[in-house]
Scaffold this motif. Sequence first.
Motif, PDB file in Angstrom:
ATOM      1  N   ARG A  70       0.824  -1.222   0.000  1.00  0.00           N
ATOM      2  CA  ARG A  70       0.000   0.000   0.000  1.00  0.00           C
ATOM      3  C   ARG A  70       0.851   1.263   0.000  1.00  0.00           C
ATOM      4  O   ARG A  70       0.317   2.361  -0.199  1.00  0.00           O
ATOM      5  CB  ARG A  70      -0.898   0.022   1.234  1.00  0.00           C
ATOM      6  N   LEU A  71       2.150   1.119   0.245  1.00  0.00           N
ATOM      7  CA  LEU A  71       3.020   2.286   0.405  1.00  0.00           C
ATOM      8  C   LEU A  71       3.098   3.172  -0.837  1.00  0.00           C
ATOM      9  O   LEU A  71       3.032   4.403  -0.717  1.00  0.00           O
ATOM     10  CB  LEU A  71       4.417   1.824   0.816  1.00  0.00           C
ATOM     11  N   PRO A  72       3.241   2.619  -2.053  1.00  0.00           N
ATOM     12  CA  PRO A  72       3.313   3.501  -3.227  1.00  0.00           C
ATOM     13  C   PRO A  72       2.095   4.405  -3.382  1.00  0.00           C
ATOM     14  O   PRO A  72       2.228   5.588  -3.711  1.00  0.00           O
ATOM     15  CB  PRO A  72       3.429   2.514  -4.396  1.00  0.00           C
ATOM     16  N   ALA A  73       0.903   3.857  -3.126  1.00  0.00           N
ATOM     17  CA  ALA A  73      -0.313   4.663  -3.240  1.00  0.00           C
ATOM     18  C   ALA A  73      -0.333   5.774  -2.204  1.00  0.00           C
ATOM     19  O   ALA A  73      -0.710   6.920  -2.499  1.00  0.00           O
ATOM     20  CB  ALA A  73      -1.553   3.774  -3.089  1.00  0.00           C
ATOM     21  N   SER A  74       0.089   5.468  -0.966  1.00  0.00           N
ATOM     22  CA  SER A  74       0.115   6.483   0.088  1.00  0.00           C
ATOM     23  C   SER A  74       1.139   7.573  -0.210  1.00  0.00           C
ATOM     24  O   SER A  74       0.886   8.759   0.004  1.00  0.00           O
ATOM     25  CB  SER A  74       0.426   5.830   1.440  1.00  0.00           C
TER      26      SER A  74
END
Length: 306
Positions: free
Chosen positions: A94-98
Amino acid sequence: MVAYVARRLIQTMLILIGISFVTFVLLYLVPADPARQIAGRSATAATVENIRQQLGLNLPFHEQYLRYLGGLLNGDLGRSYLQKTEVSTLIASRLPASLLLMAGAIFCELLFGLTMGVVAALNRGSRIDETLMVASFVGVSAPQFVIGILLLYIFAVQLGWFPIGGYGTFAHLVLPSLTLGFLGAGWYSRMMRSSLIEVLRQDYVRTARAAGIARARVLLGHALPNAILPIIAMIGIDIGLFMSGIVVVESVFGWPGIGQLAWQAIQRVDIPIIMGVTLVSACAIVLGNLIADLITPLIDPRIRLR
């Protein structure tokens, strides 16, 4: 500089341990039973107890926390109760989206907020100033889900300029970033206006103007670098806030960030994910403030790190 960074990193470790303890205590006191959530409503008491033993939930509080802290010090955030996947893997997915949403939101709030603040300060007391400050007040006060829904209705449903939701292209990023940036722009514009008005009153600004230096040069070379210092500290805080994700905005736009992951975990009482997201968010806030502190002396050499 090296000694300062080393001290701050040690402080960060102590802060994260403290946050992990407080969060663990709060989750321990929650009346919901994770074992029952996993087993389902129709499961027998024996099945629930077996799951509780497998997860270590039958251990005393101090043993559970020390067990978790030991894994944390080894870089292990635990394993999701329900998804049966490492928490670090889930967060990393989920890190890239955040990060993308964080960058877009900060860009929007700085673009609109600083512009409004500078224009309002240069036109202090005029209709322009009053209009911009009213707009900033609306931005600060309006609920984010209302702004998000209005943007979706106007620009996605009626005009069809952007997709209704989802993730993957620049078009998907625009509306969520504007929704978050609208709130931040209100704060930044008000702070920038107050800070710039105060700087413009200083003797060195009046001296520069009296020396015949062009107004634009005085503004860009003397006033703005000093007026923007409080803004940098706010950006450091925003890095952590946006990094953790804004649950409401992510829900409205179907954005697959860390905030949405945390909300799903809260609904299912998936403690390892809740703990992992909390620690990652806290780490982002601390590191964001550290970056802001390191950048500040580059803008104003009079400031020294201690």
